[in-house]
Write an enzyme that holds these catalytic residues in place. Structure first.
Site, short mmCIF file in Angstrom:
data_model
loop_
_atom_site.label_atom_id
_atom_site.label_comp_id
_atom_site.label_asym_id
_atom_site.label_seq_id
_atom_site.Cartn_x
_atom_site.Cartn_y
_atom_site.Cartn_z
CD GLU A 152 -2.92 -1.10 0.12
OE1 GLU A 152 -3.13 -0.02 -0.46
OE2 GLU A 152 -3.50 -2.16 -0.21
CG ASN A 167 -4.71 -4.43 -5.74
OD1 ASN A 167 -5.26 -5.26 -6.47
ND2 ASN A 167 -5.10 -4.19 -4.49
CG HIS A 361 -54.49 23.88 -29.13
ND1 HIS A 361 -53.34 24.17 -29.81
CD2 HIS A 361 -55.45 23.71 -30.08
CE1 HIS A 361 -53.59 24.18 -31.11
NE2 HIS A 361 -54.86 23.90 -31.30
#
Length: 453
Positions: A152, A167, A361
């Protein structure tokens, strides 16, 4: 082929999202990120989908109530390894276990199938990617080309920080191996957490092979930690969807200004203007034009239909050669037959409009059946609600309803009838009748207008 189960890590709070909503429930293309991952797991025909949850449990269960997942609670978020440990009691020794993340929503079935196919016996297949700037990611450590560990960012030395292969966190191994390695994890690291990545080193210690498979599309393995990353993934996803549609023959006025939040099937020569949103399941026939700013949700549009700008169509069916809009709204249960016209500021809900009929309409048609070749004038309202219950209006063929009329349901107007402008109809009308409730017109000569004081 071994049986397959999937573990989805979805327990994180998502602090950087600055939201009360769990991070994995934030949406890509109108669908929670974790739902994208669950759908991909389903495509893999996973025997079980284990969802590791923690923060926002009630909200997660509410949003995913219909999903076939095994809910696995993680009371404390002590790392990815700790999250996987919670699912271990559900692993079968001989099944492959794929580890996925609820905040990595764009991982594809094809990429995962490739990863699974490369898994060595009793070993690990790991999904990796090369990054120009790998800061923040775990580095893949190799010796003679073999993956030996993942380090890490906070635990890496200067040489390891130079490595660009990182990773993604996605991996697959068998249940027995994962169970064995997860039991041996410790939290002796800078974060004080149980890293799932440490199983790579444990596999090597036990003499089992770790294979790295590189993802072809970086965006498939991009995670989301903040709203900027969420927006980037949204744009990438939309670009991919538009590319598929362009290559299939759909014309876009501007491909960057279209959002697909569901599934779109289409015929030939479909043309879509800017800022159109498609939600749910939408089916378009041949020669369909959709104007700017339209929203279509769960609807079927037949051939040669023109939908003019800023119209909204939801849970409705539109027949051949119809013209809709601008500024029309078709609500759930609206069904337009062929050659119908529905114009500006017309709302139709739970009503069938017969072939050749026109509602052009400023009109509301709800809980009604309108026959063929009728003309519904401007400002007509079907008064379908008495404050407690809904009632139906039935209109036959070739009926003319004049402007500013109110049709108070329950009511039947037979074929050929004419309703004069400004009429409030409260009783059934027979065939070919003229009905008019207009106040008699008065003429006052030499009228003096009031003067200001």
């Amino acid at each position: 082929m071994n049986k397959l189960s999937v573990v989805i890590l979805a327990a994180g709070k998502g602090t950087r999202m600055y939201s009360d909503l769990p991070k994995v429930l934030h949406k890509i293309a109108g669908k929670p990120m974790v739902k994208h991952v669950i759908d991909t797991a389903k495509k893999l025909s996973a025997a079980q989908i284990h969802l590791i949850y923690g923060h926002g449990a009630d909200l997660l269960k509410q949003h995913l109530a219909d999903e076939p997942v095994n809910w696995v609670f993680q009371s404390e978020q002590l790392g990815t390894g700790h999250a996987m440990q919670q699912a271990v009691p559900f692993f079968q020794d001989d099944e492959n276990i794929v580890m996925l993340y609820g905040d990595v929503p764009l991982i594809s079935k094809e990429t995962l199938e490739c990863l699974i196919s490369q898994k060595p016996e009793n070993g690990i297949a790991l999904l990796t990617v090369n990054l120009d700037n790998p800061t923040g990611y775990g580095r893949v450590i190799r010796e003679n080309g073999t993956v030996t560990a993942i380090v890490e960012q906070k635990d890496a030395n200067p040489e390891q920080l130079k490595i660009t292969e990182v990773n993604t966190g996605v991996m697959v191994s068998d249940g027995a191996s994962f169970r064995k390695w997860l039991a041996r994890l410790d939290n002796n690291n800078a974060q004080g957490e149980y890293y799932m990545t440490d199983v790579i080193g444990l596999a090597n210690q036990d003499g089992f092979k770790v294979v790295a498979v590189q993802a072809k599309d970086l965006m498939e393995v991009e995670g989301v930690n903040n709203r900027l990353q969420l927006a980037n993934l949204e744009r990438h996803y939309q670009r991919k969807q538009v590319e598929k549609l362009l290559l299939a023959g759909v014309t876009f006025a501007d491909p960057a200004r279209f959002d697909l939040r569901g599934e779109l099937t289409h015929g030939k020569d479909v043309e879509i203007d800017i800022n159109v949103i498609i939600e749910g399941t939408v089916r378009l026939g041949n020669n369909v034009f959709i104007g700017a700013g339209c929203v279509l949700k769960n609807c079927t549009i037949a051939d040669n239909v023109e939908i003019k700008p800023y119209s909204v169509i939801e849970d409705a069916i539109v027949g051949n050669n119809a013209k809709i809009g601008p500024f029309s709204r078709l609500r759930p249960g609206a069904e337009l037959s062929e050659n119908t016209h529905v114009g500006n500021f017309v709302e139709i809900k739970k009503a069938q409009i017969g072939k050749g009929s026109k509602v052009n309409h400023l009109t509301y048609i709800g809980d009604a059946e309108v026959g063929h070749h009728c003309n519904i004038g401007a400002g007509v309202i079907t008064c379908n609600y008495d404050g407690a219950n809904k009632f139906k209006t039935l209109i036959g063929d070739n009926v003319f309803v004049g402007s500013d009329s109110q049709l108070v349901a329950p009511l039947t107007i037979a074929s050929g009838a004419t309703i004069g402008a400004g009429t409030t109809v409260t009783k059934d009308v027979q065939e070919n009748e003229l009905v008019i409730t207009r106040v008699p017109q008065r003429h006052i000569s030499n009228w003096q207008r009031p003067k200001r004081k």
